[in-house]
Design a protein around this motif. Sequence first.
Motif, PDB file in Angstrom:
ATOM      1  N   HIS A   1       0.839  -1.194   0.000  1.00 40.94           N
ATOM      2  CA  HIS A   1       0.000   0.000   0.000  1.00 40.94           C
ATOM      3  C   HIS A   1       0.872   1.241   0.000  1.00 40.94           C
ATOM      4  O   HIS A   1       1.671   1.434   0.919  1.00 40.94           O
ATOM      5  CB  HIS A   1      -0.917  -0.006   1.235  1.00 40.94           C
TER       6      HIS A   1
ATOM      7  N   THR B   1       0.583   5.559  -1.487  1.00 42.19           N
ATOM      8  CA  THR B   1      -0.316   6.514  -2.123  1.00 42.19           C
ATOM      9  C   THR B   1       0.425   7.813  -2.373  1.00 42.19           C
ATOM     10  O   THR B   1       1.321   8.178  -1.631  1.00 42.19           O
ATOM     11  CB  THR B   1      -1.580   6.737  -1.253  1.00 42.19           C
TER      12      THR B   1
ATOM     13  N   TYR C   1      -1.709  10.315  -4.356  1.00 44.36           N
ATOM     14  CA  TYR C   1      -2.786  11.220  -4.772  1.00 44.36           C
ATOM     15  C   TYR C   1      -3.737  11.554  -3.617  1.00 44.36           C
ATOM     16  O   TYR C   1      -4.337  12.609  -3.597  1.00 44.36           O
ATOM     17  CB  TYR C   1      -3.577  10.601  -5.931  1.00 44.36           C
ATOM     18  N   ARG C   2      -3.873  10.653  -2.673  1.00 43.89           N
ATOM     19  CA  ARG C   2      -4.710  10.839  -1.496  1.00 43.89           C
ATOM     20  C   ARG C   2      -6.032  11.576  -1.743  1.00 43.89           C
ATOM     21  O   ARG C   2      -6.254  12.683  -1.263  1.00 43.89           O
ATOM     22  CB  ARG C   2      -3.913  11.569  -0.399  1.00 43.89           C
TER      23      ARG C   2
ATOM     24  N   ASP D   1      -1.844  -2.961 -10.445  1.00 37.11           N
ATOM     25  CA  ASP D   1      -2.401  -1.670 -10.025  1.00 37.11           C
ATOM     26  C   ASP D   1      -3.509  -1.270 -10.997  1.00 37.11           C
ATOM     27  O   ASP D   1      -3.616  -1.817 -12.099  1.00 37.11           O
ATOM     28  CB  ASP D   1      -1.303  -0.597  -9.961  1.00 37.11           C
TER      29      ASP D   1
ATOM     30  N   THR E   1       4.489   6.087  -9.224  1.00 43.62           N
ATOM     31  CA  THR E   1       4.130   5.105  -8.190  1.00 43.62           C
ATOM     32  C   THR E   1       4.732   3.742  -8.533  1.00 43.62           C
ATOM     33  O   THR E   1       5.413   3.121  -7.704  1.00 43.62           O
ATOM     34  CB  THR E   1       2.590   4.986  -8.087  1.00 43.62           C
TER      35      THR E   1
END
Length: 183
Positions: free
Chosen positions: A72, A74, A76-77, A105, A113
Amino acid sequence: MNREEALHVFRHSEEIVSAAEVNASIGRMAQAIRTEMSEDFPLVLSVMGGAAVFTGMLLPHLDFPLEFDYIHLTRYRNTTKGGSEMQWRVAPAESVKDRVVLVLDDILDEGETMAAIRDRILAMGAKRFLSAVLCEKLIQKDKPLRPDFCGFQVPDRYVFGCGMDAKGYWRNLPTIRALTDGA
Ligand SMILES: O=P(O)(O)OC[C@H]1O[C@H](OP(=O)(O)OP(=O)(O)O)[C@H](O)[C@@H]1O
Ligand SMILES: Nc1nc2[nH]cnc2c(=O)[nH]1
């Protein structure tokens, strides 16, 4: 976040890929993955949370021995623009060492990412790194990597559905949609 806002986002969007097309494309991708790595006993890692839907649809098609886990991170949140800061929430386990690793993904956009994931996994001693994404966004900028397996090439617009969110909503949609003006 609230229901009205979710409906507002939906109204300011349009379908770009149907549910039937998503299903068919994932079936084709599974066949390509099977051809490439069914003898490798790969470690398949799903990138939470965007890849949840894609993973759930793809995994049952991969009918050969494999190991499954998740990671996990991130950047862009819940916003529609990626930040420079990558936040790892669950890092890969030590078990990547000497393995063929396939990372799943939902979307490869600028590729930052997936490149961060690749670098970390190879630094931990994986034998080979491959990636599979439901969509790749066609953008003008150069990317640090391209996906090994890809369901759809999507235009340079913010897309959602099939695990991808728009402002935190609509990961649950069976179609892929793009935001229009006013969202
Ligand atoms: O190619 P890039 O430009 O780096 O963008 C791709 C990443 O952006 C989204 O994740 P996000 O950070 O939004 O987290 P999420 O999975 O929780 O939606 C998506 O799931 C990819 O992991
Ligand atoms: N949901 C979603 N996440 C992204 N991450 C990078 N690009 C996108 C996009 O277009 N949609």
